[in-house]
Design a protein around this motif. Structure first.
Motif, PDB file in Angstrom:
ATOM      1  N   ALA A  31       0.837  -1.204   0.000  1.00 33.12           N
ATOM      2  CA  ALA A  31       0.000   0.000   0.000  1.00 33.12           C
ATOM      3  C   ALA A  31       0.873   1.256   0.000  1.00 33.12           C
ATOM      4  O   ALA A  31       0.631   2.193  -0.769  1.00 33.12           O
ATOM      5  N   TRP A  32       1.910   1.288   0.854  1.00 31.14           N
ATOM      6  CA  TRP A  32       2.766   2.494   0.918  1.00 31.14           C
ATOM      7  C   TRP A  32       3.497   2.694  -0.404  1.00 31.14           C
ATOM      8  O   TRP A  32       3.472   3.779  -0.979  1.00 31.14           O
ATOM      9  N   ILE A  33       4.141   1.641  -0.892  1.00 30.36           N
ATOM     10  CA  ILE A  33       4.985   1.806  -2.084  1.00 30.36           C
ATOM     11  C   ILE A  33       4.123   2.139  -3.306  1.00 30.36           C
ATOM     12  O   ILE A  33       4.409   3.079  -4.049  1.00 30.36           O
ATOM     13  N   SER A  34       3.049   1.360  -3.505  1.00 26.31           N
ATOM     14  CA  SER A  34       2.294   1.574  -4.746  1.00 26.31           C
ATOM     15  C   SER A  34       1.536   2.899  -4.722  1.00 26.31           C
ATOM     16  O   SER A  34       1.438   3.574  -5.750  1.00 26.31           O
ATOM     17  N   ALA A 187      21.273  15.948  -3.447  1.00 25.45           N
ATOM     18  CA  ALA A 187      19.899  15.435  -3.350  1.00 25.45           C
ATOM     19  C   ALA A 187      19.811  13.950  -3.701  1.00 25.45           C
ATOM     20  O   ALA A 187      18.894  13.258  -3.253  1.00 25.45           O
ATOM     21  N   LEU A 188      20.752  13.473  -4.492  1.00 23.17           N
ATOM     22  CA  LEU A 188      20.745  12.055  -4.890  1.00 23.17           C
ATOM     23  C   LEU A 188      22.209  11.655  -5.039  1.00 23.17           C
ATOM     24  O   LEU A 188      22.867  12.034  -6.006  1.00 23.17           O
ATOM     25  N   LEU A 189      22.681  10.869  -4.065  1.00 21.58           N
ATOM     26  CA  LEU A 189      24.126  10.763  -3.875  1.00 21.58           C
ATOM     27  C   LEU A 189      24.556   9.329  -3.615  1.00 21.58           C
ATOM     28  O   LEU A 189      23.851   8.579  -2.950  1.00 21.58           O
ATOM     29  N   ASP A 212      17.264  12.704  -1.048  1.00 21.01           N
ATOM     30  CA  ASP A 212      16.258  13.588  -0.466  1.00 21.01           C
ATOM     31  C   ASP A 212      15.061  13.539  -1.419  1.00 21.01           C
ATOM     32  O   ASP A 212      15.007  14.268  -2.410  1.00 21.01           O
ATOM     33  N   GLY A 213      14.144  12.608  -1.136  1.00 26.20           N
ATOM     34  CA  GLY A 213      13.061  12.291  -2.075  1.00 26.20           C
ATOM     35  C   GLY A 213      12.243  13.509  -2.455  1.00 26.20           C
ATOM     36  O   GLY A 213      11.891  13.706  -3.626  1.00 26.20           O
ATOM     37  N   GLN A 214      11.960  14.369  -1.467  1.00 29.45           N
ATOM     38  CA  GLN A 214      11.081  15.512  -1.776  1.00 29.45           C
ATOM     39  C   GLN A 214      11.799  16.537  -2.651  1.00 29.45           C
ATOM     40  O   GLN A 214      11.187  17.151  -3.525  1.00 29.45           O
ATOM     41  N   GLU A 215      13.114  16.725  -2.418  1.00 31.46           N
ATOM     42  CA  GLU A 215      13.885  17.646  -3.269  1.00 31.46           C
ATOM     43  C   GLU A 215      13.916  17.144  -4.712  1.00 31.46           C
ATOM     44  O   GLU A 215      13.744  17.899  -5.670  1.00 31.46           O
ATOM     45  N   VAL A 216      14.147  15.818  -4.850  1.00 35.28           N
ATOM     46  CA  VAL A 216      14.220  15.235  -6.202  1.00 35.28           C
ATOM     47  C   VAL A 216      12.860  15.359  -6.885  1.00 35.28           C
ATOM     48  O   VAL A 216      12.765  15.676  -8.075  1.00 35.28           O
ATOM     49  N   TYR A 217      11.823  15.133  -6.109  1.00 40.51           N
ATOM     50  CA  TYR A 217      10.456  15.238  -6.658  1.00 40.51           C
ATOM     51  C   TYR A 217      10.186  16.656  -7.179  1.00 40.51           C
ATOM     52  O   TYR A 217       9.729  16.847  -8.310  1.00 40.51           O
ATOM     53  N   ALA A 250      10.405   7.006 -12.887  1.00 49.00           N
ATOM     54  CA  ALA A 250      10.811   7.111 -11.486  1.00 49.00           C
ATOM     55  C   ALA A 250       9.610   6.972 -10.559  1.00 49.00           C
ATOM     56  O   ALA A 250       9.687   6.303  -9.530  1.00 49.00           O
ATOM     57  N   ASN A 251       8.508   7.623 -10.932  1.00 51.04           N
ATOM     58  CA  ASN A 251       7.390   7.711 -10.005  1.00 51.04           C
ATOM     59  C   ASN A 251       6.156   8.132 -10.796  1.00 51.04           C
ATOM     60  O   ASN A 251       6.203   9.100 -11.555  1.00 51.04           O
ATOM     61  N   ILE A 252       5.048   7.417 -10.600  1.00 52.25           N
ATOM     62  CA  ILE A 252       3.835   7.735 -11.369  1.00 52.25           C
ATOM     63  C   ILE A 252       3.344   9.156 -11.066  1.00 52.25           C
ATOM     64  O   ILE A 252       2.826   9.846 -11.944  1.00 52.25           O
ATOM     65  N   GLY A 307      14.648  12.286 -19.751  1.00 54.50           N
ATOM     66  CA  GLY A 307      15.260  11.684 -18.562  1.00 54.50           C
ATOM     67  C   GLY A 307      15.639  12.766 -17.563  1.00 54.50           C
ATOM     68  O   GLY A 307      15.825  13.926 -17.938  1.00 54.50           O
ATOM     69  N   PHE A 308      15.751  12.378 -16.300  1.00 53.44           N
ATOM     70  CA  PHE A 308      16.147  13.330 -15.251  1.00 53.44           C
ATOM     71  C   PHE A 308      16.651  12.537 -14.059  1.00 53.44           C
ATOM     72  O   PHE A 308      16.227  11.406 -13.845  1.00 53.44           O
ATOM     73  N   GLY A 309      17.557  13.136 -13.314  1.00 48.80           N
ATOM     74  CA  GLY A 309      18.021  12.420 -12.129  1.00 48.80           C
ATOM     75  C   GLY A 309      19.273  13.021 -11.535  1.00 48.80           C
ATOM     76  O   GLY A 309      19.514  14.229 -11.635  1.00 48.80           O
TER      77      GLY A 309
HETATM   78  N1  COA Z   1       7.485   1.957   3.481  1.00 49.76           N
HETATM   79  C1  COA Z   1       6.761   2.498   4.476  1.00 49.76           C
HETATM   80  N2  COA Z   1       7.002   3.723   4.981  1.00 49.76           N
HETATM   81  C2  COA Z   1       8.005   4.414   4.436  1.00 49.76           C
HETATM   82  C3  COA Z   1       8.802   3.905   3.406  1.00 49.76           C
HETATM   83  C4  COA Z   1       8.513   2.628   2.933  1.00 49.76           C
HETATM   84  N3  COA Z   1       9.200   2.045   1.933  1.00 49.76           N
HETATM   85  N4  COA Z   1       9.719   4.830   3.095  1.00 49.76           N
HETATM   86  C5  COA Z   1       9.527   5.897   3.869  1.00 49.76           C
HETATM   87  N5  COA Z   1       8.480   5.645   4.729  1.00 49.76           N
HETATM   88  C6  COA Z   1       7.910   6.510   5.715  1.00 49.76           C
HETATM   89  C7  COA Z   1       8.887   7.559   6.207  1.00 49.76           C
HETATM   90  O1  COA Z   1       9.679   7.024   7.235  1.00 49.76           O
HETATM   91  C8  COA Z   1       7.953   8.644   6.702  1.00 49.76           C
HETATM   92  O2  COA Z   1       7.509   8.268   7.960  1.00 49.76           O
HETATM   93  P1  COA Z   1       7.311   9.379   9.143  1.00 49.76           P
HETATM   94  O3  COA Z   1       6.309  10.344   8.587  1.00 49.76           O
HETATM   95  O4  COA Z   1       6.810   8.558  10.274  1.00 49.76           O
HETATM   96  O5  COA Z   1       8.651   9.980   9.322  1.00 49.76           O
HETATM   97  C9  COA Z   1       6.746   8.543   5.786  1.00 49.76           C
HETATM   98  O6  COA Z   1       6.844   7.265   5.147  1.00 49.76           O
HETATM   99  C10 COA Z   1       6.648   9.642   4.734  1.00 49.76           C
HETATM  100  O7  COA Z   1       7.860   9.780   4.088  1.00 49.76           O
HETATM  101  P2  COA Z   1       8.034  10.924   3.051  1.00 49.76           P
HETATM  102  O8  COA Z   1       9.475  10.936   2.658  1.00 49.76           O
HETATM  103  O9  COA Z   1       7.403  12.197   3.561  1.00 49.76           O
HETATM  104  O10 COA Z   1       7.138  10.417   1.833  1.00 49.76           O
HETATM  105  P3  COA Z   1       6.850  11.121   0.476  1.00 49.76           P
HETATM  106  O11 COA Z   1       5.394  11.302   0.355  1.00 49.76           O
HETATM  107  O12 COA Z   1       7.743  12.288   0.210  1.00 49.76           O
HETATM  108  O13 COA Z   1       7.274   9.998  -0.578  1.00 49.76           O
HETATM  109  C11 COA Z   1       9.026   9.350  -2.079  1.00 49.76           C
HETATM  110  C12 COA Z   1       8.610   9.557  -0.621  1.00 49.76           C
HETATM  111  C13 COA Z   1      10.467   8.890  -2.083  1.00 49.76           C
HETATM  112  C14 COA Z   1       8.127   8.273  -2.682  1.00 49.76           C
HETATM  113  C15 COA Z   1       8.838  10.686  -2.844  1.00 49.76           C
HETATM  114  O14 COA Z   1       9.486  11.732  -2.161  1.00 49.76           O
HETATM  115  C16 COA Z   1       9.385  10.595  -4.237  1.00 49.76           C
HETATM  116  O15 COA Z   1       8.889   9.857  -5.050  1.00 49.76           O
HETATM  117  N6  COA Z   1      10.406  11.394  -4.565  1.00 49.76           N
HETATM  118  C17 COA Z   1      11.066  11.315  -5.849  1.00 49.76           C
HETATM  119  C18 COA Z   1      12.094  10.235  -5.769  1.00 49.76           C
HETATM  120  C19 COA Z   1      12.588   9.783  -7.104  1.00 49.76           C
HETATM  121  O16 COA Z   1      11.822   9.549  -7.992  1.00 49.76           O
HETATM  122  N7  COA Z   1      13.903   9.643  -7.205  1.00 49.76           N
HETATM  123  C20 COA Z   1      14.563   9.199  -8.360  1.00 49.76           C
HETATM  124  C21 COA Z   1      14.568  10.245  -9.409  1.00 49.76           C
HETATM  125  S1  COA Z   1      15.644   9.829 -10.681  1.00 49.76           S
END
Ligand code: COA
Length: 321
Positions: A31-34, A187-189, A212-217, A250-252, A307-309
């Motif tokens: 549920a969290w990942i999808s 941000a991605l290291l 830093d997921g939110q920065e990358v987003y 990377a992310n839907i 592409g981006f990253g």
């Molecule tokens: N399963 C369950 N919980 C998880 C988890 C996982 N795999 N990973 C993180 N969490 C938790 C965190 O610990 C956090 O918990 P807390 O609130 O108790 O501290 C909570 O989920 C929220 O984390 P957050 O980082 O705020 O989630 P988000 O909504 O920003 O989503 C990403 C995280 C990574 C999915 C999102 O930031 C993203 O997609 N960013 C872009 C990343 C990307 O695409 N990178 C590659 C580009 S090339």
């Protein structure tokens, strides 16, 4: 003279790991990942090397292009996770294929890598330096993940894709945009191995990908639509004329946001990230092969690749198929 993609190929490792599988080894859930990413499973290399996957993808692309390895003038491999630091993936691939006449080198632009390699090939072809170029993008990112860091390791997968490009008077690449911003690289290291010479005392610690997921987003949703618009405009098209947008997977939510900002229906953004996750430099060529094999590309179709990253880096190309 344009650079045309004449053949594509892709290869994924045999082992499929679902979100439910991951939930058995770490504190996460389907549920969290999808819901946050659109990813449901990914392929992880267990037996395969990146050279194995790249060779398989390359042979498919060569077959579709109707050329032999011996016809290749150049092999460009985009990767940040080559099997060896030396020799490069492209040289290993050259040896496997027996492409004795090809010059081979790797390009590291992370998830923009395939775009940057394709754009490099385009310049060589338009200059008339080379005619037959194999462009590969592939990763075994699973070896660079911290499998204790659930916020990062669940996002990525392994695989390789390939394209053969050749000169063409009709269809091909019309425009390219590239960009880099090293000031936001943190941000991605992933550190390389530490200096371990006899005069350094803190030598051997290994590093894994951190993000830093939110920065990358934020970076992605702001930068990618502009890069696409610039590439489309430079090609002389309007954005609503584009038949397919093949974006880095990377992310839907990133893809949905790009589609919304461009005011283009999401149906024009094919995706395979549910089954593949983020394969960095492998992502765009694997998706390209996916749509090509399913007959979703027709001669003359207007296509954008983007592409981006890490880097941070970004790139987009507009072409006619
Ligand atoms: N399963 C369950 N919980 C998880 C988890 C996982 N795999 N990973 C993180 N969490 C938790 C965190 O610990 C956090 O918990 P807390 O609130 O108790 O501290 C909570 O989920 C929220 O984390 P957050 O980082 O705020 O989630 P988000 O909504 O920003 O989503 C990403 C995280 C990574 C999915 C999102 O930031 C993203 O997609 N960013 C872009 C990343 C990307 O695409 N990178 C590659 C580009 S090339």
């Amino acid at each position: 003279m344009k650079t045309r993609i004449c053949g594509t190929g892709s290869a994924l490792p045999a082992r499929v790991v679902t979100n439910d599988d991951l939930s058995k080894i770490m504190d996460t859930s389907d549920a969290w990942i999808s819901s946050r990413t659109g990813i449901r499973s990914r392929h992880l290399a267990v037996e395969e090397t990146l050279t194995d996957l790249s060779e398989k993808a390359a042979l498919q692309a060569l077959e579709e292009a109707g050329i032999e390895p011996g016809d290749l003038d150049m092999i460009l491999a985009a990767t940040l996770s080559a099997d060896k630091l030396l020799p490069s993936l492209s040289c290993e691939l050259q040896s496997r294929l027996g492409a004795v006449g090809a010059v081979a080198f790797d390009i590291n632009a992370a998830c923009s890598g395939f775009l940057f390699a394709l754009q490099t090939a385009d310049v060589y072809i338009r200059c008339g330096t080379y005619r037959n170029i194999l462009v590969v993008g592939g990763e075994i990112l699973s070896k660079l993940m911290d499998w204790q860091d659930r916020s990062t390791c669940v996002l990525f997968g392994d695989g390789a894709g390939a394209a053969v490009v050749r000169p063409d008077e009709g269809c091909g690449i019309l425009s390219s945009i590239q960009g880099s911003d090293g000031s936001r690289g943190e941000a991605l290291l992933c550190e390389n191995r530490k200096n371990n010479n006899p005069y350094v005392t803190n030598g051997t610690e290994l590093s894994y990908v951190s993000m830093d997921g939110q920065e990358v987003y934020k970076f992605a949703v702001r930068t990618v639509p502009k890069a696409i618009l610039d590439a489309v405009e430079k090609a002389g098209f309007a954005v609503d004329e584009i038949d397919l947008f093949l974006l880095h997977q990377a992310n839907i939510r990133i893809i949905e946001s790009v589609a919304k900002r461009l005011k283009v229906p999401l149906e024009r953004f094919p995706m395979n990230l549910a089954e593949c996750g983020n394969i960095s430099a492998g992502s765009v060529p694997i998706l390209l092969d996916y749509v090509n094999r399913r007959g979703m590309l027709h001669p003359g179709d207007k296509v954008v690749l983007a592409g981006f990253g890490a880097g941070l880096t970004w790139g987009a190309s507009a072409l006619t198929w």
